[in-house]
Design a protein around this motif. Structure first.
Motif, PDB file in Angstrom:
ATOM      1  N   PHE A  10       0.830  -1.199   0.000  1.00 54.46           N
ATOM      2  CA  PHE A  10       0.000   0.000   0.000  1.00 54.46           C
ATOM      3  C   PHE A  10       0.870   1.256   0.000  1.00 54.46           C
ATOM      4  N   VAL A  15      -1.442   3.111  -2.446  1.00 55.54           N
ATOM      5  CA  VAL A  15      -2.807   2.583  -2.375  1.00 55.54           C
ATOM      6  C   VAL A  15      -3.426   3.007  -1.047  1.00 55.54           C
ATOM      7  N   ASP A  16      -4.599   3.612  -1.120  1.00 52.67           N
ATOM      8  CA  ASP A  16      -5.336   3.957   0.093  1.00 52.67           C
ATOM      9  C   ASP A  16      -5.654   2.653   0.833  1.00 52.67           C
ATOM     10  N   ALA A  18      -7.964   1.741   2.800  1.00 51.17           N
ATOM     11  CA  ALA A  18      -9.375   1.331   2.712  1.00 51.17           C
ATOM     12  C   ALA A  18      -9.669   0.700   1.350  1.00 51.17           C
ATOM     13  N   LEU A  19      -9.072   1.255   0.293  1.00 53.67           N
ATOM     14  CA  LEU A  19      -9.255   0.692  -1.042  1.00 53.67           C
ATOM     15  C   LEU A  19      -8.550  -0.658  -1.163  1.00 53.67           C
ATOM     16  N   GLY A  20      -7.364  -0.772  -0.569  1.00 48.82           N
ATOM     17  CA  GLY A  20      -6.636  -2.039  -0.571  1.00 48.82           C
ATOM     18  C   GLY A  20      -7.394  -3.119   0.175  1.00 48.82           C
ATOM     19  N   LYS A  21      -7.977  -2.747   1.308  1.00 47.91           N
ATOM     20  CA  LYS A  21      -8.771  -3.691   2.103  1.00 47.91           C
ATOM     21  C   LYS A  21      -9.975  -4.169   1.293  1.00 47.91           C
ATOM     22  N   LYS A  22     -10.594  -3.246   0.550  1.00 43.70           N
ATOM     23  CA  LYS A  22     -11.756  -3.612  -0.261  1.00 43.70           C
ATOM     24  C   LYS A  22     -11.343  -4.561  -1.385  1.00 43.70           C
ATOM     25  N   ALA A  23     -10.187  -4.333  -2.000  1.00 44.28           N
ATOM     26  CA  ALA A  23      -9.694  -5.222  -3.054  1.00 44.28           C
ATOM     27  C   ALA A  23      -9.436  -6.618  -2.499  1.00 44.28           C
ATOM     28  N   HIS A  26     -12.650  -8.614  -1.989  1.00 44.56           N
ATOM     29  CA  HIS A  26     -13.191  -9.253  -3.194  1.00 44.56           C
ATOM     30  C   HIS A  26     -12.569 -10.631  -3.407  1.00 44.56           C
ATOM     31  N   ILE A  53     -15.199  -6.965   5.250  1.00 42.79           N
ATOM     32  CA  ILE A  53     -14.620  -5.662   5.599  1.00 42.79           C
ATOM     33  C   ILE A  53     -14.802  -5.350   7.081  1.00 42.79           C
TER      34      ILE A  53
END
Length: 95
Positions: A10, A15-16, A18-23, A26, A53
Motif C-alpha cells: 500500500f 494505495v489507500d 481502505a481501497l486495498g482492504k476492499k480489493a 473481493h 470488511i
C-alpha cells in the motif's frame, strides 16, 4: 508477514488502505463463494463483502476472512498395494 507485505505494498504504490482492504475483500469473497460450491471444502459458506470488511482485525490490515484457516495447505498420500482397498472394504480407493 502477509500483513507487513500488504502495508508495504500500500505504501510503495500509494494505495489507500481502505481501497486495498476492499480489493482483498473481493478475493476473499470469491474464494468463499467457490468453497460453497465444493462439497469437500473446509469452509463452505459464502461471505458478503460487508462481513469481510467489518470482520475482526487479526493483523492490520488483514481481518478474519483475509487469513487462511488452520487446515489450509495440507495434503496426504497413502501409497499401498492394489489389494489393500479390498482389505479395507473400500469400493472407491480414491476418496
Amino acid at each position: 508477514m502477509f500483513a507487513q507485505l500488504a502495508t508495504s505494498y500500500f505504501a510503495r504504490y500509494g494505495v489507500d488502505p481502505a481501497l486495498g482492504k476492499k480489493a482483498m475483500a473481493h478475493i476473499s469473497a470469491k474464494s468463499h463463494a467457490n468453497g460453497a460450491l465444493n462439497p469437500k471444502a473446509h469452509l463452505r459458506r459464502p461471505v458478503s463483502l460487508e462481513q469481510i470488511i467489518n470482520a475482526p482485525m487479526i493483523a492490520y490490515p488483514l481481518g478474519l476472512f483475509d487469513c487462511c484457516g488452520v487446515s489450509d495447505g495440507s495434503a496426504a498420500a497413502i501409497v499401498t498395494t492394489r489389494r489393500s482397498p479390498g482389505l479395507l472394504k473400500k469400493t472407491d480407493p480414491y476418496w
